[in-house]
Design a protein around this motif. Structure first.
Motif, PDB file in Angstrom:
ATOM      1  N   THR A 132      -8.708 -17.154 -28.005  1.00  0.00           N
ATOM      2  CA  THR A 132      -7.275 -17.095 -27.746  1.00  0.00           C
ATOM      3  C   THR A 132      -6.968 -15.799 -27.014  1.00  0.00           C
ATOM      4  O   THR A 132      -7.732 -14.833 -27.088  1.00  0.00           O
ATOM      5  N   GLY A 133      -5.878 -15.788 -26.318  1.00  0.00           N
ATOM      6  CA  GLY A 133      -5.489 -14.583 -25.603  1.00  0.00           C
ATOM      7  C   GLY A 133      -4.100 -14.711 -25.031  1.00  0.00           C
ATOM      8  O   GLY A 133      -3.402 -15.708 -25.248  1.00  0.00           O
ATOM      9  N   LYS A 134      -3.694 -13.690 -24.300  1.00  0.00           N
ATOM     10  CA  LYS A 134      -2.383 -13.670 -23.672  1.00  0.00           C
ATOM     11  C   LYS A 134      -2.530 -13.054 -22.296  1.00  0.00           C
ATOM     12  O   LYS A 134      -3.125 -11.982 -22.155  1.00  0.00           O
ATOM     13  N   THR A 172      -1.613 -21.326 -19.622  1.00  0.00           N
ATOM     14  CA  THR A 172      -0.884 -20.475 -20.554  1.00  0.00           C
ATOM     15  C   THR A 172       0.507 -21.048 -20.813  1.00  0.00           C
ATOM     16  O   THR A 172       1.094 -21.709 -19.959  1.00  0.00           O
ATOM     17  N   SER A 230       0.441 -17.057 -23.674  1.00  0.00           N
ATOM     18  CA  SER A 230      -0.694 -17.212 -24.592  1.00  0.00           C
ATOM     19  C   SER A 230      -1.483 -18.477 -24.281  1.00  0.00           C
ATOM     20  O   SER A 230      -0.967 -19.430 -23.691  1.00  0.00           O
ATOM     21  N   PRO A 289      -9.479  -8.474 -29.078  1.00  0.00           N
ATOM     22  CA  PRO A 289      -8.351  -8.966 -28.301  1.00  0.00           C
ATOM     23  C   PRO A 289      -8.585  -8.802 -26.803  1.00  0.00           C
ATOM     24  O   PRO A 289      -9.330  -7.910 -26.382  1.00  0.00           O
ATOM     25  N   TYR A 290      -7.974  -9.669 -26.032  1.00  0.00           N
ATOM     26  CA  TYR A 290      -8.106  -9.587 -24.570  1.00  0.00           C
ATOM     27  C   TYR A 290      -7.236  -8.484 -24.035  1.00  0.00           C
ATOM     28  O   TYR A 290      -6.146  -8.227 -24.534  1.00  0.00           O
ATOM     29  N   ARG A 291      -7.694  -7.877 -22.966  1.00  0.00           N
ATOM     30  CA  ARG A 291      -6.862  -6.909 -22.282  1.00  0.00           C
ATOM     31  C   ARG A 291      -5.893  -7.661 -21.387  1.00  0.00           C
ATOM     32  O   ARG A 291      -6.075  -8.841 -21.104  1.00  0.00           O
ATOM     33  N   ASP A 292      -4.855  -7.001 -20.927  1.00  0.00           N
ATOM     34  CA  ASP A 292      -3.891  -7.642 -20.053  1.00  0.00           C
ATOM     35  C   ASP A 292      -4.558  -8.039 -18.739  1.00  0.00           C
ATOM     36  O   ASP A 292      -5.442  -7.347 -18.248  1.00  0.00           O
ATOM     37  N   TRP A 293      -4.105  -9.135 -18.187  1.00  0.00           N
ATOM     38  CA  TRP A 293      -4.606  -9.617 -16.912  1.00  0.00           C
ATOM     39  C   TRP A 293      -3.703  -9.119 -15.815  1.00  0.00           C
ATOM     40  O   TRP A 293      -2.482  -9.178 -15.912  1.00  0.00           O
TER      41      TRP A 293
END
Length: 98
Positions: A30-32, A58, A63, A93-97
């Motif tokens: 999962t991520g955002k 997304t 998300s 957690p994913y970093r921002d894209w």
């Protein structure tokens, strides 16, 4: 005697294919996806495993949730108006894209 050989053969086959079942385990990531300039969520971005089929988009809040294979190491994120990004799959957690 033949039933014993058959039983031994079946046990050997089970032992041979057991590791393959472990390698085929899927997991859910999962991520955002957010814009790096102002932190706003990026809705409708495509998220897919590199080199594999499948993917998702997304939601309105940026998300996503995606089932991937255990060998997937990279997610490809694309959206109109943004440069395509390849993001490594991690346990955190994913970093921002961007």
């Amino acid at each position: 005697m033949n039933s014993k050989r058959l039983l031994v053969g079946l046990v050997m086959l089970c032992l041979l294919f057991s590791p393959l079942a472990l390698l085929a385990q899927d997991r859910v990531v999962t991520g955002k996806v957010t814009d790096s300039k102002d932190g706003t969520p990026v809705a409708g971005a495509s998220v897919s495993p590199k080199g594999a089929q499948g993917g998702t988009t997304t939601g309105a809040d940026g998300s996503f949730s995606l089932r991937i294979g255990s060998t997937t190491k990279i997610l490809v994120i694309t959206n109109v108006g943004y440069a395509s990004q390849e993001v490594p799959v991690s346990d955190g957690p994913y970093r921002d894209w961007e």
